[in-house]
Design a protein around this motif. Sequence first.
Motif, PDB file in Angstrom:
ATOM      1  N   ALA A 174     -20.135 -10.800  29.060  1.00 19.81           N
ATOM      2  CA  ALA A 174     -21.030 -11.935  29.291  1.00 19.81           C
ATOM      3  C   ALA A 174     -21.618 -12.512  28.006  1.00 19.81           C
ATOM      4  O   ALA A 174     -22.352 -13.500  28.059  1.00 19.81           O
ATOM      5  N   GLY A 175     -21.297 -11.919  26.862  1.00 16.38           N
ATOM      6  CA  GLY A 175     -21.856 -12.405  25.610  1.00 16.38           C
ATOM      7  C   GLY A 175     -21.416 -13.825  25.293  1.00 16.38           C
ATOM      8  O   GLY A 175     -20.362 -14.283  25.757  1.00 16.38           O
ATOM      9  N   ASP A 176     -22.216 -14.519  24.464  1.00 14.61           N
ATOM     10  CA  ASP A 176     -21.886 -15.916  24.165  1.00 14.61           C
ATOM     11  C   ASP A 176     -20.880 -16.073  23.027  1.00 14.61           C
ATOM     12  O   ASP A 176     -20.422 -17.179  22.741  1.00 14.61           O
ATOM     13  N   SER A 177     -20.522 -14.959  22.362  1.00 17.72           N
ATOM     14  CA  SER A 177     -19.504 -14.993  21.298  1.00 17.72           C
ATOM     15  C   SER A 177     -19.810 -16.068  20.259  1.00 17.72           C
ATOM     16  O   SER A 177     -18.918 -16.769  19.780  1.00 17.72           O
ATOM     17  N   SER A 178     -21.087 -16.189  19.894  1.00 15.40           N
ATOM     18  CA  SER A 178     -21.503 -17.268  19.003  1.00 15.40           C
ATOM     19  C   SER A 178     -20.834 -17.210  17.634  1.00 15.40           C
ATOM     20  O   SER A 178     -20.433 -18.237  17.082  1.00 15.40           O
TER      21      SER A 178
ATOM     22  N   ASP B 230     -16.293  -9.528  15.929  1.00  9.86           N
ATOM     23  CA  ASP B 230     -17.390 -10.486  16.062  1.00  9.86           C
ATOM     24  C   ASP B 230     -17.106 -11.832  15.419  1.00  9.86           C
ATOM     25  O   ASP B 230     -17.697 -12.841  15.806  1.00  9.86           O
ATOM     26  N   THR B 231     -16.231 -11.872  14.421  1.00  8.71           N
ATOM     27  CA  THR B 231     -15.992 -13.089  13.666  1.00  8.71           C
ATOM     28  C   THR B 231     -14.509 -13.450  13.661  1.00  8.71           C
ATOM     29  O   THR B 231     -13.652 -12.593  13.939  1.00  8.71           O
ATOM     30  N   PRO B 232     -14.172 -14.699  13.351  1.00  7.35           N
ATOM     31  CA  PRO B 232     -12.758 -15.074  13.228  1.00  7.35           C
ATOM     32  C   PRO B 232     -12.013 -14.208  12.215  1.00  7.35           C
ATOM     33  O   PRO B 232     -10.831 -13.905  12.401  1.00  7.35           O
ATOM     34  N   GLY B 233     -12.716 -13.759  11.165  1.00 10.16           N
ATOM     35  CA  GLY B 233     -12.093 -12.884  10.174  1.00 10.16           C
ATOM     36  C   GLY B 233     -11.691 -11.549  10.770  1.00 10.16           C
ATOM     37  O   GLY B 233     -10.608 -11.027  10.460  1.00 10.16           O
ATOM     38  N   ASP B 234     -12.549 -10.985  11.616  1.00  5.01           N
ATOM     39  CA  ASP B 234     -12.224  -9.725  12.294  1.00  5.01           C
ATOM     40  C   ASP B 234     -10.971  -9.889  13.144  1.00  5.01           C
ATOM     41  O   ASP B 234     -10.090  -9.021  13.175  1.00  5.01           O
TER      42      ASP B 234
END
Length: 201
Positions: free
Chosen positions: A9-13, A188-192
Amino acid sequence: MLTAIILAAGDSSRMGRPKALLQWRGKPFIEHVCAALRSAGVEDRVVVLGNASKEILAAWTPAGEKVTVNLKPENGQLSSLRAGLGFASEYAEAFMVCLADQPTVLPDTYKKIIEFWSYRKEYIVIPRTLRASDSKLKRGHPIIIPSQYKSLCFEGPLEKGLHWVTHNPLVKIADLEVSDPEIIRDFDTPGDYEKLRAGAL
């Protein structure tokens, strides 16, 4: 038996798009997690979605998973767990809390955690593994919470999250050391995500 509650449910901001739908090996993250749980023999599975629920369900078809929506995902992880608990089997002896953005956790890891819990059913089971960066043991997910602690999940302050439950003086904790480093891996990030896609495991 136990119920798996998959938090999605996270917003994946920081990622900029729903992490549950990120593709890996031809399937979305959420499907990898659910498939691993099926392989581990977990029959009761509840997926908790948030604001991106329509987008996720348009791209992913549950295969026996029950789906619910956290109408206020901004209230954090504990609020999503509460939403999932409402759909758990009434016969569940415990709840396995899983993260939808952990597609690389091995099915065998789920099996080992479940087996470990089966002999310690009065304990919250938390897996931990050596972190490569500093060779220290770090706790990860999924964790198993016995049904006897279900009420605590509804009593804690939302801003404290699951930490409030796992650090409550009323609970007993059993750590399980596993060799699977994916239990502590974050996307968490596009880099990950790019590292995953490039095979930099």
